[in-house]
Design a protein around this motif. Structure first.
Motif, mmCIF file in Angstrom:
data_model
loop_
_atom_site.group_PDB
_atom_site.id
_atom_site.type_symbol
_atom_site.label_atom_id
_atom_site.label_comp_id
_atom_site.label_asym_id
_atom_site.label_seq_id
_atom_site.Cartn_x
_atom_site.Cartn_y
_atom_site.Cartn_z
ATOM 1 N N GLN A 55 0.389 -1.269 0.258
ATOM 2 C CA GLN A 55 -0.319 0.066 -0.045
ATOM 3 C C GLN A 55 0.348 1.221 0.221
ATOM 4 O OE1 GLN A 55 -2.685 -0.718 3.043
ATOM 5 N NE2 GLN A 55 -3.858 -1.720 2.168
ATOM 6 N N VAL A 56 2.014 1.128 0.793
ATOM 7 C CA VAL A 56 2.723 2.356 0.557
ATOM 8 C C VAL A 56 4.567 2.263 -0.274
ATOM 9 C CG1 VAL A 56 1.663 3.143 2.863
ATOM 10 C CG2 VAL A 56 4.232 1.718 3.175
ATOM 11 N N ASP A 58 5.269 3.294 -2.744
ATOM 12 C CA ASP A 58 5.378 4.228 -3.872
ATOM 13 C C ASP A 58 6.412 5.409 -3.080
ATOM 14 O OD1 ASP A 58 4.702 3.422 -6.380
ATOM 15 O OD2 ASP A 58 2.615 5.105 -6.224
ATOM 16 N N ARG A 59 5.452 5.259 -1.826
ATOM 17 C CA ARG A 59 6.718 5.829 -0.827
ATOM 18 C C ARG A 59 7.777 6.167 -0.064
ATOM 19 N NH1 ARG A 59 2.769 6.936 3.638
ATOM 20 N NH2 ARG A 59 1.540 8.254 2.771
ATOM 21 N N ILE A 60 8.127 4.207 -0.066
ATOM 22 C CA ILE A 60 9.058 3.665 0.055
ATOM 23 C C ILE A 60 10.160 3.806 -1.260
ATOM 24 C CG2 ILE A 60 10.720 1.937 0.949
ATOM 25 C CD1 ILE A 60 7.745 0.114 1.700
ATOM 26 N N ASP A 62 9.984 6.063 -2.984
ATOM 27 C CA ASP A 62 10.855 7.704 -2.572
ATOM 28 C C ASP A 62 11.544 8.769 -1.806
ATOM 29 O OD1 ASP A 62 9.847 10.519 -3.937
ATOM 30 O OD2 ASP A 62 9.004 10.969 -1.312
ATOM 31 N N ASN A 63 11.497 7.857 -0.838
ATOM 32 C CA ASN A 63 12.571 7.964 0.431
ATOM 33 C C ASN A 63 13.162 7.083 0.266
ATOM 34 O OD1 ASN A 63 9.554 9.289 2.101
ATOM 35 N ND2 ASN A 63 9.610 7.834 3.418
ATOM 36 N N ARG A 92 14.059 5.126 7.076
ATOM 37 C CA ARG A 92 13.225 5.834 6.022
ATOM 38 C C ARG A 92 12.162 4.863 5.777
ATOM 39 N NH1 ARG A 92 17.583 8.033 5.970
ATOM 40 N NH2 ARG A 92 18.388 10.455 5.043
ATOM 41 N N ALA A 96 7.741 5.133 6.470
ATOM 42 C CA ALA A 96 7.194 5.604 5.444
ATOM 43 C C ALA A 96 5.944 4.273 5.795
ATOM 44 C CB ALA A 96 7.861 4.719 3.998
ATOM 45 N N THR A 97 6.492 3.381 6.805
ATOM 46 C CA THR A 97 5.415 2.463 7.052
ATOM 47 C C THR A 97 5.015 1.932 8.278
ATOM 48 O OG1 THR A 97 7.172 0.179 7.758
ATOM 49 C CG2 THR A 97 6.785 0.868 5.454
#
Length: 113
Positions: A55-56, A58-60, A62-63, A92, A96-97
């Motif tokens: 679910q995250v 993309d955030r991972i 990106d970070n 990081r 994010a998670t």
């Protein structure tokens, strides 16, 4: 007395989730272009955590990308550089998670060119 229901057992080995391969240019300070190609796997506590990571993701990514682009080739030299990189990526990914906990970041491939 009734025995307490056992909580979900934690897999001692863990579950592994592969992050998509990343290719970033390093901070070379105006010199010739230097690139880092990296593949990592995340060690999770259980299979249920995989859905939370997806679910995250993309955030991972990106970070990771933002951090990796600031590195210089010198930052990645030797075992100390790799250890520091692992620790920074772990910080990081856990940010994010949250609240899901990632146990470790495992390097599958790393190429600096």
């Amino acid at each position: 007395e009734e025995a307490e229901a056992p909580s979900e057992p934690v897999n001692e080995i863990g579950v592994f989730y592969e992050v998509p391969e990343m290719l970033v240019n390093l901070n070379s300070g105006g010199r010739r272009k230097e690139f880092l190609k990296i593949r990592v796997a995340l060690e999770l506590n259980s299979q249920q955590d995989v859905a939370k990571i997806e679910q995250v993701i993309d955030r991972i990514v990106d970070n990771f990308t933002v951090y990796l682009r600031e590195l210089r080739q010198e930052d990645l030299q030797g075992s100390e550089g790799i250890y520091r990189l692992r620790e920074e990526l772990l910080i990081r990914v856990n940010a994010a998670t949250r609240p899901t906990h990632v146990r470790d970041v495992l390097f599958k491939e790393m190429l600096v060119q």
